[in-house]
Write a protein that holds these residues in place. Structure first.
Motif, PDB file in Angstrom:
ATOM      1  N   SER A 190       0.841  -1.193   0.000  1.00  0.00           N
ATOM      2  CA  SER A 190       0.000   0.000   0.000  1.00  0.00           C
ATOM      3  C   SER A 190       0.875   1.241   0.000  1.00  0.00           C
ATOM      4  N   THR A 191       0.276   2.376  -0.321  1.00  0.00           N
ATOM      5  CA  THR A 191       0.993   3.644  -0.184  1.00  0.00           C
ATOM      6  C   THR A 191       0.541   4.320   1.105  1.00  0.00           C
ATOM      7  N   ILE A 192       1.460   5.053   1.708  1.00  0.00           N
ATOM      8  CA  ILE A 192       1.178   5.760   2.955  1.00  0.00           C
ATOM      9  C   ILE A 192       0.460   7.062   2.629  1.00  0.00           C
ATOM     10  N   LYS A 193      -0.657   7.305   3.302  1.00  0.00           N
ATOM     11  CA  LYS A 193      -1.446   8.513   3.086  1.00  0.00           C
ATOM     12  C   LYS A 193      -1.256   9.547   4.193  1.00  0.00           C
ATOM     13  N   HIS A 194      -1.001   9.113   5.415  1.00  0.00           N
ATOM     14  CA  HIS A 194      -0.837  10.026   6.545  1.00  0.00           C
ATOM     15  C   HIS A 194       0.236   9.509   7.489  1.00  0.00           C
ATOM     16  N   ILE A 195       1.043  10.437   8.020  1.00  0.00           N
ATOM     17  CA  ILE A 195       2.022  10.127   9.059  1.00  0.00           C
ATOM     18  C   ILE A 195       1.830  11.163  10.156  1.00  0.00           C
ATOM     19  N   ALA A 196       1.641  10.709  11.381  1.00  0.00           N
ATOM     20  CA  ALA A 196       1.415  11.633  12.494  1.00  0.00           C
ATOM     21  C   ALA A 196       2.094  11.121  13.749  1.00  0.00           C
ATOM     22  N   THR A 197       2.409  12.048  14.631  1.00  0.00           N
ATOM     23  CA  THR A 197       2.911  11.670  15.953  1.00  0.00           C
ATOM     24  C   THR A 197       1.753  11.728  16.934  1.00  0.00           C
ATOM     25  N   GLY A 198       1.867  10.986  18.007  1.00  0.00           N
ATOM     26  CA  GLY A 198       0.859  11.061  19.047  1.00  0.00           C
ATOM     27  C   GLY A 198       1.036  12.345  19.843  1.00  0.00           C
ATOM     28  N   ALA A 199      -0.040  12.872  20.379  1.00  0.00           N
ATOM     29  CA  ALA A 199       0.002  14.122  21.125  1.00  0.00           C
ATOM     30  C   ALA A 199       0.752  13.997  22.451  1.00  0.00           C
ATOM     31  N   ALA A 200       0.864  12.782  22.967  1.00  0.00           N
ATOM     32  CA  ALA A 200       1.516  12.582  24.262  1.00  0.00           C
ATOM     33  C   ALA A 200       2.802  11.773  24.117  1.00  0.00           C
ATOM     34  N   GLU A 201       3.512  11.963  23.022  1.00  0.00           N
ATOM     35  CA  GLU A 201       4.791  11.283  22.768  1.00  0.00           C
ATOM     36  C   GLU A 201       4.663   9.764  22.777  1.00  0.00           C
ATOM     37  N   GLU A 202       3.511   9.252  22.339  1.00  0.00           N
ATOM     38  CA  GLU A 202       3.332   7.809  22.391  1.00  0.00           C
ATOM     39  C   GLU A 202       3.778   7.079  21.142  1.00  0.00           C
ATOM     40  N   GLY A 203       4.266   7.751  20.129  1.00  0.00           N
ATOM     41  CA  GLY A 203       4.772   7.068  18.949  1.00  0.00           C
ATOM     42  C   GLY A 203       4.253   7.668  17.656  1.00  0.00           C
ATOM     43  N   LEU A 204       4.347   6.878  16.584  1.00  0.00           N
ATOM     44  CA  LEU A 204       3.893   7.284  15.258  1.00  0.00           C
ATOM     45  C   LEU A 204       2.594   6.587  14.910  1.00  0.00           C
ATOM     46  N   PHE A 205       1.778   7.263  14.120  1.00  0.00           N
ATOM     47  CA  PHE A 205       0.549   6.690  13.603  1.00  0.00           C
ATOM     48  C   PHE A 205       0.549   6.897  12.098  1.00  0.00           C
ATOM     49  N   LEU A 206       0.294   5.829  11.341  1.00  0.00           N
ATOM     50  CA  LEU A 206       0.300   5.886   9.885  1.00  0.00           C
ATOM     51  C   LEU A 206      -1.009   5.344   9.340  1.00  0.00           C
ATOM     52  N   SER A 207      -1.439   5.935   8.226  1.00  0.00           N
ATOM     53  CA  SER A 207      -2.609   5.441   7.509  1.00  0.00           C
ATOM     54  C   SER A 207      -2.177   5.104   6.092  1.00  0.00           C
ATOM     55  N   ILE A 208      -2.765   4.044   5.540  1.00  0.00           N
ATOM     56  CA  ILE A 208      -2.408   3.605   4.191  1.00  0.00           C
ATOM     57  C   ILE A 208      -3.643   3.656   3.292  1.00  0.00           C
ATOM     58  N   ASP A 209      -3.396   3.603   1.964  1.00  0.00           N
ATOM     59  CA  ASP A 209      -4.497   3.704   1.010  1.00  0.00           C
ATOM     60  C   ASP A 209      -5.312   2.425   0.878  1.00  0.00           C
ATOM     61  N   ASN A 210      -4.810   1.329   1.384  1.00  0.00           N
ATOM     62  CA  ASN A 210      -5.492   0.043   1.308  1.00  0.00           C
ATOM     63  C   ASN A 210      -5.753  -0.418   2.741  1.00  0.00           C
ATOM     64  N   PRO A 211      -6.710   0.219   3.415  1.00  0.00           N
ATOM     65  CA  PRO A 211      -6.896  -0.076   4.842  1.00  0.00           C
ATOM     66  C   PRO A 211      -7.345  -1.515   5.099  1.00  0.00           C
ATOM     67  N   PRO A 267      -7.805   0.438  11.139  1.00  0.00           N
ATOM     68  CA  PRO A 267      -6.757   0.193  10.143  1.00  0.00           C
ATOM     69  C   PRO A 267      -5.521   1.074  10.330  1.00  0.00           C
ATOM     70  N   ARG A 268      -5.525   1.920  11.345  1.00  0.00           N
ATOM     71  CA  ARG A 268      -4.362   2.775  11.599  1.00  0.00           C
ATOM     72  C   ARG A 268      -3.214   1.939  12.146  1.00  0.00           C
ATOM     73  N   ILE A 269      -2.003   2.287  11.717  1.00  0.00           N
ATOM     74  CA  ILE A 269      -0.797   1.551  12.101  1.00  0.00           C
ATOM     75  C   ILE A 269      -0.050   2.361  13.145  1.00  0.00           C
ATOM     76  N   TYR A 270       0.338   1.699  14.217  1.00  0.00           N
ATOM     77  CA  TYR A 270       1.058   2.326  15.322  1.00  0.00           C
ATOM     78  C   TYR A 270       2.490   1.812  15.362  1.00  0.00           C
ATOM     79  N   VAL A 271       3.441   2.742  15.569  1.00  0.00           N
ATOM     80  CA  VAL A 271       4.854   2.378  15.752  1.00  0.00           C
ATOM     81  C   VAL A 271       5.282   2.910  17.111  1.00  0.00           C
ATOM     82  N   SER A 272       5.646   2.014  17.991  1.00  0.00           N
ATOM     83  CA  SER A 272       6.052   2.383  19.344  1.00  0.00           C
ATOM     84  C   SER A 272       7.458   2.980  19.343  1.00  0.00           C
ATOM     85  N   PRO A 273       7.698   4.015  20.157  1.00  0.00           N
ATOM     86  CA  PRO A 273       9.049   4.557  20.262  1.00  0.00           C
ATOM     87  C   PRO A 273      10.029   3.564  20.889  1.00  0.00           C
TER      88      PRO A 273
END
Length: 103
Positions: free
Chosen positions: A24-45, A54-60
């Motif tokens: 899939s292609t990545i549509k959104h990349i965001a950080t958590g408001a409380a330093e909890e990691g990254l959140f990504l959204s893809i075009d093929n949820p 369907p949101r993807i979380y990456v832990s710090p």
């Protein structure tokens, strides 16, 4: 009783097994408001079993955090496909274990 416990263990193991999402292609990349990691959204949820969102979380604390961020940003700007390896769920979100960039 033993059969029930064994059945629950097997079901839990299967639902939390590693799984690859489709390319899939990545549509959104965001950080958590409380330093909890990254959140990504893809075009093929796609949602792995056991997760709801369907949101993807990456832990710090993920040892590959910087690599996943770097590849995600490169892929986002180049609009190339990626494949995320999902290791389970955190709340409603899928936990990314690793990432692969594809053409």
């Amino acid at each position: 009783m033993k059969k029930l416990i064994l059945l629950m263990f097997v079901a839990f193991s299967i639902s939390n097994a590693d799984a690859n999402l489709p390319a899939s292609t990545i549509k959104h990349i965001a950080t958590g408001a409380a330093e909890e990691g990254l959140f990504l959204s893809i075009d093929n949820p796609t949602v792995v079993e056991g997760c709801i969102n369907p949101r993807i979380y990456v832990s710090p604390t993920n040892k590959m955090y910087n690599e996943i961020l770097s590849i995600s940003l490169s892929s986002f700007h180049a609009s190339t496909n990626v494949v995320f390896r999902i290791s389970g769920c955190r709340g409603k979100n899928m936990i990314a274990k690793s990432i692969t960039i594809t053409k």
